[in-house]
Scaffold this active site. Structure first.
Site, mmCIF file in Angstrom:
data_model
loop_
_atom_site.group_PDB
_atom_site.id
_atom_site.type_symbol
_atom_site.label_atom_id
_atom_site.label_comp_id
_atom_site.label_asym_id
_atom_site.label_seq_id
_atom_site.Cartn_x
_atom_site.Cartn_y
_atom_site.Cartn_z
ATOM 1 N N SER A 1 -49.153 -35.835 27.065
ATOM 2 C CA SER A 1 -47.970 -36.270 27.745
ATOM 3 C C SER A 1 -48.559 -35.685 29.175
ATOM 4 C CB SER A 1 -46.909 -35.520 27.233
ATOM 5 O OG SER A 1 -47.141 -33.985 26.857
ATOM 6 N N GLY B 1 -50.236 -31.045 28.950
ATOM 7 C CA GLY B 1 -49.190 -31.431 29.859
ATOM 8 C C GLY B 1 -47.790 -30.663 29.742
ATOM 9 N N ALA C 1 -34.349 -43.085 33.039
ATOM 10 C CA ALA C 1 -33.446 -44.440 32.800
ATOM 11 C C ALA C 1 -32.300 -44.427 33.769
ATOM 12 C CB ALA C 1 -32.982 -43.902 31.347
ATOM 13 N N GLY D 1 -42.615 -62.361 28.770
ATOM 14 C CA GLY D 1 -42.196 -63.078 29.790
ATOM 15 C C GLY D 1 -43.462 -63.178 30.934
ATOM 16 N N ILE E 1 -41.835 -34.537 28.627
ATOM 17 C CA ILE E 1 -42.064 -34.647 27.155
ATOM 18 C C ILE E 1 -42.814 -33.482 26.657
ATOM 19 C CG2 ILE E 1 -43.741 -36.134 25.841
ATOM 20 C CD1 ILE E 1 -43.196 -38.288 27.740
ATOM 21 N N ARG F 1 -46.969 -41.215 32.890
ATOM 22 C CA ARG F 1 -46.917 -42.746 32.568
ATOM 23 C C ARG F 1 -47.441 -43.565 33.675
ATOM 24 N NH1 ARG F 1 -44.143 -43.229 27.631
ATOM 25 N NH2 ARG F 1 -43.375 -45.081 28.361
ATOM 26 N N HIS G 1 -10.332 -22.518 31.618
ATOM 27 C CA HIS G 1 -10.938 -21.205 31.193
ATOM 28 C C HIS G 1 -10.772 -21.200 29.592
ATOM 29 C CE1 HIS G 1 -11.968 -17.014 30.747
ATOM 30 N NE2 HIS G 1 -10.901 -16.858 30.036
ATOM 31 N N GLY H 1 -45.147 -31.066 31.097
ATOM 32 C CA GLY H 1 -44.356 -31.905 31.654
ATOM 33 C C GLY H 1 -42.827 -31.969 30.931
HETATM 34 P P1 FAD Z 1 -38.721 -49.508 29.979
HETATM 35 O O1 FAD Z 1 -37.452 -48.595 29.396
HETATM 36 O O2 FAD Z 1 -39.958 -49.132 29.684
HETATM 37 O O3 FAD Z 1 -38.237 -51.025 29.592
HETATM 38 C C1 FAD Z 1 -39.347 -51.872 29.835
HETATM 39 C C2 FAD Z 1 -39.077 -53.135 28.614
HETATM 40 O O4 FAD Z 1 -39.765 -54.107 29.135
HETATM 41 C C3 FAD Z 1 -39.864 -52.679 27.453
HETATM 42 O O5 FAD Z 1 -39.133 -53.069 26.335
HETATM 43 C C4 FAD Z 1 -41.299 -53.250 27.634
HETATM 44 O O6 FAD Z 1 -41.863 -53.581 26.176
HETATM 45 C C5 FAD Z 1 -40.760 -54.525 28.034
HETATM 46 N N1 FAD Z 1 -41.755 -55.582 28.746
HETATM 47 C C6 FAD Z 1 -42.912 -55.156 29.465
HETATM 48 N N2 FAD Z 1 -43.646 -56.187 29.889
HETATM 49 C C7 FAD Z 1 -42.898 -57.253 29.403
HETATM 50 C C8 FAD Z 1 -43.089 -58.570 29.728
HETATM 51 N N3 FAD Z 1 -43.956 -58.922 30.362
HETATM 52 N N4 FAD Z 1 -42.238 -59.406 28.933
HETATM 53 C C9 FAD Z 1 -41.078 -59.074 28.223
HETATM 54 N N5 FAD Z 1 -40.995 -57.838 28.085
HETATM 55 C C10 FAD Z 1 -41.826 -56.792 28.966
HETATM 56 N N6 FAD Z 1 -35.171 -40.639 31.013
HETATM 57 C C11 FAD Z 1 -34.179 -40.072 31.165
HETATM 58 O O7 FAD Z 1 -33.518 -40.460 32.264
HETATM 59 N N7 FAD Z 1 -33.803 -39.192 30.231
HETATM 60 C C12 FAD Z 1 -34.262 -38.876 29.084
HETATM 61 O O8 FAD Z 1 -33.682 -37.910 28.334
HETATM 62 C C13 FAD Z 1 -35.771 -39.435 28.800
HETATM 63 N N8 FAD Z 1 -36.292 -39.199 28.036
HETATM 64 C C14 FAD Z 1 -37.809 -39.629 27.610
HETATM 65 C C15 FAD Z 1 -38.285 -39.129 26.649
HETATM 66 C C16 FAD Z 1 -39.606 -39.722 26.430
HETATM 67 C C17 FAD Z 1 -40.510 -39.255 25.262
HETATM 68 C C18 FAD Z 1 -40.093 -40.703 27.174
HETATM 69 C C19 FAD Z 1 -41.527 -41.446 27.046
HETATM 70 C C20 FAD Z 1 -39.332 -41.315 28.448
HETATM 71 C C21 FAD Z 1 -38.067 -40.483 28.598
HETATM 72 N N9 FAD Z 1 -37.434 -40.925 29.766
HETATM 73 C C22 FAD Z 1 -36.185 -40.317 29.917
HETATM 74 C C23 FAD Z 1 -37.588 -42.014 30.969
HETATM 75 C C24 FAD Z 1 -37.034 -43.310 30.488
HETATM 76 O O9 FAD Z 1 -37.315 -43.614 29.027
HETATM 77 C C25 FAD Z 1 -37.686 -44.412 31.299
HETATM 78 O O10 FAD Z 1 -37.618 -43.909 32.889
HETATM 79 C C26 FAD Z 1 -36.752 -45.776 31.215
HETATM 80 O O11 FAD Z 1 -37.021 -46.176 29.910
HETATM 81 C C27 FAD Z 1 -37.408 -46.552 32.253
HETATM 82 O O12 FAD Z 1 -36.448 -47.861 32.165
HETATM 83 P P2 FAD Z 1 -37.187 -49.335 32.529
HETATM 84 O O13 FAD Z 1 -36.118 -50.161 32.307
HETATM 85 O O14 FAD Z 1 -37.889 -49.202 33.981
HETATM 86 O O15 FAD Z 1 -38.395 -49.495 31.497
HETATM 87 P P1 NAI Z 2 -44.659 -35.447 33.559
HETATM 88 O O1 NAI Z 2 -44.965 -36.012 34.683
HETATM 89 O O2 NAI Z 2 -43.278 -34.988 33.281
HETATM 90 O O3 NAI Z 2 -45.838 -34.268 33.165
HETATM 91 C C1 NAI Z 2 -47.130 -34.381 32.952
HETATM 92 C C2 NAI Z 2 -47.675 -33.123 33.020
HETATM 93 O O4 NAI Z 2 -48.974 -33.094 32.655
HETATM 94 C C3 NAI Z 2 -47.771 -32.427 34.525
HETATM 95 O O5 NAI Z 2 -47.342 -31.116 34.316
HETATM 96 C C4 NAI Z 2 -48.990 -32.402 34.852
HETATM 97 O O6 NAI Z 2 -49.316 -31.564 35.629
HETATM 98 C C5 NAI Z 2 -49.922 -32.459 33.476
HETATM 99 N N1 NAI Z 2 -51.308 -33.081 33.688
HETATM 100 C C6 NAI Z 2 -51.415 -34.261 34.137
HETATM 101 N N2 NAI Z 2 -52.862 -34.330 33.898
HETATM 102 C C7 NAI Z 2 -53.225 -33.413 33.085
HETATM 103 C C8 NAI Z 2 -54.474 -33.170 32.563
HETATM 104 N N3 NAI Z 2 -55.626 -33.848 32.454
HETATM 105 N N4 NAI Z 2 -54.661 -31.906 31.496
HETATM 106 C C9 NAI Z 2 -53.433 -31.168 31.708
HETATM 107 N N5 NAI Z 2 -52.267 -31.307 32.168
HETATM 108 C C10 NAI Z 2 -52.085 -32.619 32.892
HETATM 109 O O7 NAI Z 2 -45.075 -36.609 32.358
HETATM 110 P P2 NAI Z 2 -44.621 -36.771 30.852
HETATM 111 O O8 NAI Z 2 -44.299 -35.471 30.079
HETATM 112 O O9 NAI Z 2 -45.723 -37.530 30.364
HETATM 113 O O10 NAI Z 2 -43.265 -37.694 31.033
HETATM 114 C C11 NAI Z 2 -43.427 -38.946 31.804
HETATM 115 C C12 NAI Z 2 -42.115 -39.231 32.525
HETATM 116 O O11 NAI Z 2 -41.130 -39.424 31.563
HETATM 117 C C13 NAI Z 2 -41.455 -37.898 33.394
HETATM 118 O O12 NAI Z 2 -42.114 -37.805 34.297
HETATM 119 C C14 NAI Z 2 -39.974 -38.338 33.224
HETATM 120 O O13 NAI Z 2 -39.926 -39.199 34.435
HETATM 121 C C15 NAI Z 2 -39.711 -39.254 32.008
HETATM 122 N N6 NAI Z 2 -39.187 -38.431 30.769
HETATM 123 C C16 NAI Z 2 -37.959 -37.783 31.232
HETATM 124 C C17 NAI Z 2 -37.338 -36.991 30.405
HETATM 125 C C18 NAI Z 2 -35.984 -36.636 30.705
HETATM 126 O O14 NAI Z 2 -35.309 -37.084 31.815
HETATM 127 N N7 NAI Z 2 -35.377 -35.644 29.983
HETATM 128 C C19 NAI Z 2 -37.878 -36.474 29.135
HETATM 129 C C20 NAI Z 2 -39.349 -37.056 29.026
HETATM 130 C C21 NAI Z 2 -39.948 -37.968 29.884
#
Ligand code: FAD
Ligand code: NAI
Length: 475
Positions: free
Chosen positions: A279, A190, A330, A122, A194, A282, A454, A192
């Site tokens: 990782s 990283g 999310a 979109g 992920i 983002r 409990h 963090g």
């Molecule tokens: P997104 O989920 O990124 O959705 C955006 C959507 O829009 C995508 O489908 C994309 O393709 C689409 N899009 C983009 N541009 C366009 C366009 N122009 N037209 C049409 N479609 C488009 N968060 C948690 O709370 N708990 C977790 O356990 C957790 N685990 C994670 C694990 C990993 C490995 C990663 C990477 C993230 C994790 N997160 C977790 C973070 C979570 O996934 C995001 O915070 C969440 O998905 C954000 O939701 P959103 O709707 O903003 O965007």
């Molecule tokens: P993050 O922000 O959690 O962690 C990134 C880490 O990389 C930090 O510790 C940072 O100091 C380090 N870093 C940055 N640049 C670096 C470099 N050049 N060299 C070495 N280390 C470096 O980001 P991550 O893990 O990529 O996840 C992205 C986001 O996705 C999270 O912030 C979180 O919001 C979401 N997420 C949430 C989950 C959950 O809720 N359970 C699970 C996975 C992702």
């Protein structure tokens, strides 16, 4: 001829699809556009979370935990397991099935709520009087107009400079969730969320995991006591973690990847891995939206600029989730989606950022809500702290998982709960009680006086609340 709607949502992740459902519930004619696709080209709504984030990572965390328990924890229960194997292809196929069930669930919800779904990309195509024109390019190509547009385009992984993701050796989150065999040596840049979750998955399955982190310590956003306990636990499990590193050259070969880095003392080091997960955070996704052409403003870091209510500077254009400021979670995206739909319908949507919980699904799990001790100290707020270890909790002993503790922080004068921090079994579920308590403005005394079943892990929460007043019963 354009299809006309009250609301068009661009992006079908947890922010976008939930916003669309709430808007439809409120009687607004609603469309949702999402470009996510399965390998066969069919729609895969649900965004990062459903396809390459929350859901598949939790599926693999569960599979790998089962494997680790069968290999290490079952013996203590008198259960013998011989010839334990891991079929990675089957584990990944199960994960893909779980993802598909969620994709299908969202398509069903669109139908149930009479939301028009458009599969494709979109973008803004200007104004038609008071309405916005939005073009969809892709299998669901269309021209739409709407009074309100909600931008929910999410985020994409950030690459290391000079080391683009190749899906083979240098992996983003999608690659980390689809490694076809257990790597012998896995590097993770990283430490963090992920890095810790995906590093845990592959370590449990047998990989030798090395995490390289730029900061001097683990999880700076967590309460210091929790971060210390986590670092101890992960170290004991065999995750090798190096802090204070500066990544240098990354050289990719046919079957390995070499990483040069400076360690905390500044000395040059080099490490060789079969695969490298990067990782390091983002970036907001705004490419392809054509936002610039209609005046959609981005902030200095590339996020869509919004006010506290998710309004962009453009009339009727809102933005939510990972593409705007705030934690990339999310449930934060969902809450903003609901609040924006309600504002569009003339109601008073609200998101309380102070009660957004954080969960890291490692073992032990880590979860928190509200403020940390270091934040309270920095703000000069007088507080009382109470902790209770799972080693003194009967249910945790029965589970065989006694790592960690619950900590509650309460205002010294009013006793109002200011934060809850958990590291240990089912922290992801336990934290909900802290969120509810804080939303209702509860005091630690309130939690301490509630009858908890409990034996249950939640008794550790009650005991931590009692500990705020120095009157634990079981310690
Ligand atoms: P997104 O989920 O990124 O959705 C955006 C959507 O829009 C995508 O489908 C994309 O393709 C689409 N899009 C983009 N541009 C366009 C366009 N122009 N037209 C049409 N479609 C488009 N968060 C948690 O709370 N708990 C977790 O356990 C957790 N685990 C994670 C694990 C990993 C490995 C990663 C990477 C993230 C994790 N997160 C977790 C973070 C979570 O996934 C995001 O915070 C969440 O998905 C954000 O939701 P959103 O709707 O903003 O965007
Ligand atoms: P993050 O922000 O959690 O962690 C990134 C880490 O990389 C930090 O510790 C940072 O100091 C380090 N870093 C940055 N640049 C670096 C470099 N050049 N060299 C070495 N280390 C470096 O980001 P991550 O893990 O990529 O996840 C992205 C986001 O996705 C999270 O912030 C979180 O919001 C979401 N997420 C949430 C989950 C959950 O809720 N359970 C699970 C996975 C992702």
């Amino acid at each position: 001829m354009a299809d006309n709607f009250d609301v068009v949502v661009i992006g079908g992740g947890p922010g976008g699809y939930i916003a669309a459902i709430r808007a439809a519930q409120l009687g607004l004619s609603t469309a949702c556009i999402d470009d996510g696709a399965r390998p066969d080209g069919k729609p895969a709504p649900g965004g990062t979370c459903t396809n390459v984030g929350c859901i598949p990572s939790k599926a693999l965390l569960q599979s790998s935990e089962n494997f680790e328990h069968a290999g290490h924890a079952f013996a203590d229960h008198g259960i013998g397991v011989s010839g334990l194997t891991i079929d990675v292809a089957r584990m990944l196929a199960r994960k893909d099935r779980v993802v598909r069930q969620n994709n299908d669930g969202i398509l069903y919800l669109f139908k149930k709520n009479k939301i028009a779904f458009f599969h494709g990309r979109g973008s803004f195509a200007g104004r038609d009087g008071e309405r916005w024109k939005v073009t969809v390019v892709g299998p669901g190509a269309a021209s739409l107009t709407a009074h309100h547009v909600i931008v929910a385009t999410g985020s994409t992984p950030r690459a290391l400079p000079g080391a683009p993701f190749d899906g083979q050796r240098v992996l983003d989150n999608a690659g980390a969730l689809a490694i076809p065999e257990v790597p012998k040596r896995l590097g993770v840049v990283g430490a963090g969320v992920i890095g810790l979750e995906m590093g845990s998955v592959w370590r449990r399955l047998g990989a030798e995991v090395t995490i390289l982190e730029a900061l001097p310590a683990l999880l700076p956003a967590a309460d210091e006591a929790i971060a210390r306990e986590a670092q101890k636990a992960f170290g004991k499990q065999g995750l090798a973690m190096h802090f204070g590193v500066a990544i240098g050259a990354v050289r990719v070969d046919k079957d390995r990847v070499d990483v040069d880095y400076k360690d905390a003392s500044g000395a040059g080091q080099s490490a060789s891995f079969d695969r490298l997960i990067v990782s390091i955070g983002r970036l907001p996704t705004t490419a392809g939206l054509n936002g610039q052409a209609v005046g959609l403003k981005l902030d200095a870091r590339g996020f869509v600029e919004v006010d506290a209510d998710c309004r962009t500077g453009l009339p009727g254009v809102w933005a939510i989730g990972d593409v705007v400021r705030g934690p990339m979670l999310a449930h934060k995206a969902e809450e903003e989606g609901v609040a924006v739909a309600e504002r569009i319908a003339g109601e008073h949507g609200h998101v309380d950022f102070n009660t957004v919980p954080w969960v890291i699904y490692t073992s032990p799990e880590i979860a928190w809500v509200g403020q940390t001790e270091q934040q309270l100290k920095a703000a000069g707020i007088a507080y009382r702290a109470g902790s209770f270890p799972f080693s003194a909790n009967g249910r945790a002993r029965a589970l065989g998982d006694t790592t960690g503790f619950v900590k509650i922080l309460a205002d010294a004068a009013t006793d109002r709960i200011l934060g809850m921090h958990v590291i240990g079994p089912m922290a992801s579920e336990l934290i909900a009680e802290g969120v509810v308590a804080m939303e209702f403005g509860a005091a630690s005394e309130d939690l301490a006086r509630i009858c908890h079943a409990h034996p249950s892990l939640s008794e550790a929460t009650k005991e931590a609340a009692l500990a705020v007043d120095k009157r634990t019963l079981n310690l």
